[in-house]
Write an enzyme that holds these catalytic residues in place. Structure first.
Site, PDB file in Angstrom:
ATOM      1  N   ARG A  89     -13.430  -9.600   7.491  1.00 25.09           N
ATOM      2  CA  ARG A  89     -13.456  -8.567   6.605  1.00 25.09           C
ATOM      3  C   ARG A  89     -14.035  -7.240   7.924  1.00 25.09           C
ATOM      4  NH1 ARG A  89     -18.744  -8.179   4.574  1.00 25.09           N
ATOM      5  NH2 ARG A  89     -19.187  -9.621   3.427  1.00 25.09           N
ATOM      6  N   TYR A  95      -3.637  14.799  -6.860  1.00 25.43           N
ATOM      7  CA  TYR A  95      -3.103  12.847  -7.209  1.00 25.43           C
ATOM      8  C   TYR A  95      -3.577  12.928  -8.042  1.00 25.43           C
ATOM      9  CZ  TYR A  95      -1.817   7.677  -7.410  1.00 25.43           C
ATOM     10  OH  TYR A  95      -1.193   7.010  -7.104  1.00 25.43           O
ATOM     11  N   LYS A 149       3.172   4.906   0.908  1.00 28.43           N
ATOM     12  CA  LYS A 149       4.242   6.501   0.834  1.00 28.43           C
ATOM     13  C   LYS A 149       4.734   6.321   2.540  1.00 28.43           C
ATOM     14  CE  LYS A 149       2.218   6.005  -2.934  1.00 28.43           C
ATOM     15  NZ  LYS A 149       0.845   7.214  -3.811  1.00 28.43           N
TER      16      LYS A 149
END
Ligand SMILES: *Cc1c(COP(=O)(O)O)cnc(C)c1O
Length: 379
Positions: free
Chosen positions: A46, A98, A195
């Site tokens: 983590r 967005y 993306k």
């Protein structure tokens, strides 16, 4: 090193045991200590992981920042970046950002005491007008979604600096190959690596890239404290995808320009939104600010919603799906898909109609894409 060389060579020479030519995946959740004070740079995944670190080095180098943290999604990158601010702070954002970012700001963070103004940043003076005594940041996104409006990064950063505000830019639509917001004065850059950076529609991920040490320290602390980092396997996929970013973006843009030009001349098309066309209101600014026009475009078909539906169903190569930036071409209908969470009035105000179709142009041969789009328009 030139950009494309950095894409291929940054973050890959990591295996001193076997000299593998690509970065290995280290799925280990924990790392053994040599003694009570010494480990080999990692203790728990983590907090840090060698595969994820390799991706972070690569993305920091591509944007020109000093550090990067790779997160589980684009939204978690945005959530991370927002932790630079605190409840009570006022943030100015674009009115056509967005949809997921809008939802996070307007519905989630607003409930937690953050305050937002959404303004039309096509005119940078609107940012100046929105500044209050509590304003601490400006959230930028250019080109906007789905109508590809261009925001003048340098002008907005100039205004932000004069008020001592921190600027954050979402650079997902262009990738660092086509736009590097740090060069215009932006303080923090975020990405949905889902993306173009990954580019193959097979992972969701995000990144926060910083250029000031205080921001780098804060982002690193938050990603660990809030548990927002991406998995080693996802990091490996994005590192694999980013190596071809340059050639992919060139191919994406060639296709986008060909499709945009055909649409512009087509009698069944009312309007094309693509910054690469001279008719686009942001064309000159995009030319100055970007290294290319990208591969996202939208268009309004003539007639009614039924005409738009016919086009969407008649396309064969362009799949009907949300998301963008993958090698395969996609079309979607903002009215019921990507922008359905906006109110009807907000959609109309943003210029989205029932006849608007958004396209993410892939890397297929431009002739095939143009032919498919033409036959669909003629159905
Ligand atoms: C997709 C996207 C996001 C959100 O990213 P996820 O990976 O889906 O969480 C944020 N900003 C922009 C511009 C996007 O296109």
């Amino acid at each position: 090193m030139e950009f494309q060389t950095r894409c291929v060579h940054t973050g890959v020479d990591k295996d001193s045991a076997y000299n593998s030519c690509i970065t290995p995946i280290y799925p280990s959740s924990t790392f053994a200590w040599d003694d009570l004070k010494t480990n080999r740079g990692y203790d728990y995944t983590r907090s840090g992981n060698p595969t994820r670190r390799a991706l972070e080095e690569n993305l920091a180098a591509l944007e020109g920042g000093i550090d990067c943290r790779a997160t589980s999604t684009g939204m978690s990158a945005i959530l991370t970046a927002m932790q630079i601010f605190k409840p009570g702070d006022h943030i100015i954002a674009g009115h056509d950002i967005y949809g997921g970012t809008y939802r996070l700001f307007a519905d989630v963070l607003s409930q937690q005491g953050y305050r937002f103004s959404f303004v039309n940043m096509s005119d940078p003076t609107n940012v100046d007008k929105a500044v209050t005594a509590e304003t601490k940041g400006v959230w930028l996104e250019t080109p906007s979604n789905p109508l590809l409006n261009i925001v003048d990064l340098q002008a907005v950063c100039g205004i932000a600096k004069s008020h001592g505000l921190t600027t954050v830019a979402d650079n997902t639509f262009l990738s660092p190959y086509l736009q590097r917001p740090f060069e215009s004065g932006v303080d923090v850059v975020i990405h949905s690596t889902t993306k173009y950076l990954n580019g193959h529609s097979d992972v969701v991920g995000g990144a926060v890239i910083t250029r000031h040490q205080e921001h780098a320290d804060r982002i690193s602390y938050i990603v660990n404290a809030m548990g927002l980092a991406c998995s080693p396997f996802d990091a490996w996929l994005v590192l694999r995808g980013v190596k071809t970013l340059g050639p992919r973006m060139e191919a994406h843009q060639r296709g986008a320009m060909a499709v945009a030009q055909m649409l512009f001349e087509h009698p069944h098309v009312d309007r094309v939104y693509y910054p690469g066309l001279k008719s686009h209101p942001g064309h000159d600014l995009a030319k100055r600010q970007q290294r290319g026009f990208g591969a996202m475009l939208s268009f309004d078909v003539k007639g009614s919603r039924a005409n738009a539906e016919k086009v969407l169903y008649a396309l064969k190569l362009f799949q009907l799906a949300e998301s963008l930036g993958g090698v395969e071409s996609l079309v979607e209908y903002p009215e019921t898909m990507s922008h359905a969470s906006m109110t009807l009035e907000a959609r109309r105000e943003a210029g989205i109609s029932e006849r608007t179709i958004r396209v993410s142009v892939g890397i297929e041969h431009p002739d095939d894409l143009v032919a498919d789009m033409r036959q669909a328009l003629e159905v």
